[in-house]
Write a protein that holds these residues in place. Structure first.
Motif, PDB file in Angstrom:
ATOM      1  N   THR A 163       1.029  -1.272  -0.365  1.00 24.96           N
ATOM      2  CA  THR A 163       0.056  -0.320  -0.191  1.00 24.96           C
ATOM      3  C   THR A 163       1.026   1.598  -0.119  1.00 24.96           C
ATOM      4  N   SER A 164       1.689   1.209   0.641  1.00 20.35           N
ATOM      5  CA  SER A 164       2.684   2.938   0.966  1.00 20.35           C
ATOM      6  C   SER A 164       3.884   2.331  -0.085  1.00 20.35           C
TER       7      SER A 164
ATOM      8  N   ALA B 241      14.829  -0.274  -2.173  1.00 18.90           N
ATOM      9  CA  ALA B 241      16.461  -0.703  -2.194  1.00 18.90           C
ATOM     10  C   ALA B 241      16.352  -1.147  -0.900  1.00 18.90           C
ATOM     11  N   LEU B 242      16.409  -0.152   0.110  1.00 14.72           N
ATOM     12  CA  LEU B 242      16.877  -0.203   1.789  1.00 14.72           C
ATOM     13  C   LEU B 242      16.317  -1.362   2.811  1.00 14.72           C
TER      14      LEU B 242
ATOM     15  N   ALA C 264       9.519   9.909  -5.371  1.00 18.57           N
ATOM     16  CA  ALA C 264       9.971   8.493  -6.170  1.00 18.57           C
ATOM     17  C   ALA C 264      11.614   8.842  -5.269  1.00 18.57           C
ATOM     18  N   ALA C 265      12.410   9.169  -5.043  1.00 17.78           N
ATOM     19  CA  ALA C 265      13.565   9.137  -3.818  1.00 17.78           C
ATOM     20  C   ALA C 265      12.678   8.106  -3.021  1.00 17.78           C
ATOM     21  N   LEU C 266      11.868   8.148  -2.305  1.00 19.09           N
ATOM     22  CA  LEU C 266      11.527   7.625  -1.013  1.00 19.09           C
ATOM     23  C   LEU C 266      10.837   5.685  -1.145  1.00 19.09           C
ATOM     24  N   LEU C 267      10.364   6.629  -2.934  1.00 16.20           N
ATOM     25  CA  LEU C 267      10.021   4.862  -3.336  1.00 16.20           C
ATOM     26  C   LEU C 267      11.257   3.998  -4.129  1.00 16.20           C
TER      27      LEU C 267
END
Length: 109
Positions: free
Chosen positions: A52-53, A106-107, A98-101
């Motif tokens: 969802t997030s 990735a992390l 996009a950075a948060l996604l």
């Protein structure tokens, strides 16, 4: 009564039938409710929250990209007193979402 996005040709005709009393798109609501039910039953709660997030961040990215395109192509003069969002706002929205996604995928895994 037909849903506006169907009249514009942006959605298939079958999704455009509206309930005469509530004005909600009947088939689209049933498809959405069925998808939610399937995910709720078959995806574990942690995976569902993560999905969802990630979907929300993806949609924010797409919406901001659409706003950038609108701002770059729109030439309609707006009436006085209408708030005009600065161009940098949707650009910052695309970058942040996009950075948060990417970070989430990735992390956090």
């Amino acid at each position: 009564m037909i849903y506006g996005l169907v009249q514009q040709g942006n959605l298939p005709q079958v999704l455009g039938r509206l309930n005469p009393h509530t004005g909600t798109p009947i088939v689209a609501t049933l498809i959405g409710a069925t998808a939610i039910l399937v995910f709720a039953i078959f995806v574990p709660l942690e995976g569902l929250a993560k999905l969802t997030s990630q979907c929300t961040l993806g949609l924010f990215t797409l919406v901001n990209m659409a706003l950038i395109r609108i701002k770059m192509t729109e030439t309609i003069a707006l009436p006085p007193g209408v708030f005009i969002c600065p161009f940098w706002v949707p650009v910052a929205g695309v970058i942040a979402s996009a950075a948060l996604l990417v970070i989430d995928i990735a992390l956090i895994g």
